[in-house]
Design an enzyme around this catalytic site. Structure first.
Site, short mmCIF file in Angstrom:
data_model
loop_
_atom_site.label_atom_id
_atom_site.label_comp_id
_atom_site.label_asym_id
_atom_site.label_seq_id
_atom_site.Cartn_x
_atom_site.Cartn_y
_atom_site.Cartn_z
N GLU A 1 0.86 -1.19 0.00
CA GLU A 1 0.00 0.00 0.00
C GLU A 1 0.89 1.23 0.00
O GLU A 1 2.12 1.15 0.13
CB GLU A 1 -0.90 -0.04 1.25
CG GLU A 1 -1.91 1.09 1.39
CD GLU A 1 -2.94 1.15 0.28
OE1 GLU A 1 -2.60 1.74 -0.77
OE2 GLU A 1 -4.05 0.64 0.46
N ASN B 1 -9.72 5.19 1.87
CA ASN B 1 -8.52 5.10 1.04
C ASN B 1 -8.32 6.37 0.25
O ASN B 1 -9.15 7.26 0.25
CB ASN B 1 -8.62 3.89 0.10
CG ASN B 1 -7.95 2.66 0.67
OD1 ASN B 1 -6.75 2.67 0.95
ND2 ASN B 1 -8.72 1.59 0.86
N ASP C 1 -9.23 1.90 -4.34
CA ASP C 1 -8.21 1.81 -3.30
C ASP C 1 -7.28 3.02 -3.42
O ASP C 1 -7.77 4.15 -3.46
CB ASP C 1 -7.47 0.47 -3.41
CG ASP C 1 -6.89 -0.01 -2.09
OD1 ASP C 1 -6.25 0.81 -1.40
OD2 ASP C 1 -7.06 -1.18 -1.74
#
Length: 293
Positions: A24, A156, A204
């Site tokens: 991430e 996100n 995301d």
């Protein structure tokens, strides 16, 4: 599903091999890709000229995302555990605030980034994705942490236009990317739906390119979407994995870097958990730094 009038997207391939559980927070910092593996608490980077990720530090709490601290090489501001902290080169955390300590359900910090004014923004989520348990927090230069949006589920993004007046933030569980104008102090002036993804797709990590277009990693669909400022989808990049997590456009342009996840999958994994790359005609500024006052 690709829109009928979209040209075919460029092919994506593995750039960095890896078995990252939940990669991430892909950011371009000092000429290198920096990213996290959230649940293992690792901060990693890909040194210039290599295609190998190396560990910078490993924490004993989840690490959602970081941003560099202006004027302090090797220091970061981090969305970690239940809050926001300064992260020293030796891995020491100096907590600014832990706003999710008092959450009614176990909650952790998730993705985060700085805006062009040097403020750090980070979202949160319940470990079990309890609806409405997620929030968006803003850390100001004086180190104070403010809950600016709440009632979301899996927060996100965030991503910002170059002038810092417009915030994009995703509620992944709802399949929606929101847009939010900001005043000069970073206070939201309203929230509206920018785009809603088809069933099975969750927005995301995101970034805004130099043409003010928004790039979104679409978890569950194995795609990256590029949207114009009016919300029109301009391009779709198909990936060899179903769970892309964040996107990064280096300033020199020409390529898109994509972190991915093995979280929740059972083998064979294929390229899931690797960092991917695809050729694109786009670029974005390097990651903004946190500017303590």
């Amino acid at each position: 599903m690709r829109h009928a009038d979209e040209p075919p997207g460029p092919p994506a391939e593995v750039w960095v091999e890896g078995a990252y559980e939940l990669g991430e927070g892909a950011r371009w910092v000092d000429g290198r890709l920096v990213f996290t593996d959230i649940l293992t608490g690792r901060l990693l980077h890909v040194p210039d000229g290599t295609r190998t990720a190396r560990e910078i530090v490993r924490l004993d709490v989840p690490l959602g995302a970081v941003a560099p601290v202006h004027g302090r090489p090797g220091h970061w501001i981090a969305a970690a555990g239940t809050g926001i902290a300064h992260l020293a080169p030796d891995g020491r955390l100096d907590w600014l605030d832990r706003p999710e300590d008092d959450s009614p359900v176990p909650t952790r910090m998730n993705d985060g980034a700085c805006d062009p004014h040097g403020r750090f923004w980070a979202g949160s989520m319940a470990y079990d994705a309890t609806p409405g348990a997620g929030s968006l927090h803003r850390t100001d230069p004086d180190g104070t942490v403010h809950r600016v949006l709440e009632g979301l589920t899996i927060v996100n993004g965030p991503a910002f236009t170059a002038d810092g007046t417009l915030l994009y933030v995703a509620d992944s569980a709802a399949g929606v990317v929101h847009r939010c104008p900001l005043d000069v102090d970073g206070n939201p002036l309203g929230l509206s739906e920018f785009t809603r993804l088809p069933a099975g797709g969750s927005p995301d990590g995101m970034t805004v390119d130099t043409d003010d277009c928004l790039w979104v990693a679409v978890w569950g669909m194995g795609e990256v979407h590029r949207y114009g400022p009016d919300g029109t989808r301009l391009a779709t990049i198909r990936l060899p994995v179903r769970q892309p997590t964040s996107v990064c456009l280096p300033p020199e342009g020409g390529r898109l870097l994509i972190t991915t996840a093995r979280y929740g999958l059972t083998g064979p994994f294929g390229a899931a958990g690797a960092v991917l790359t695809a050729p694109v005609d786009a670029a974005a500024p390097a990651a903004e730094a946190y500017r303590p006052g």
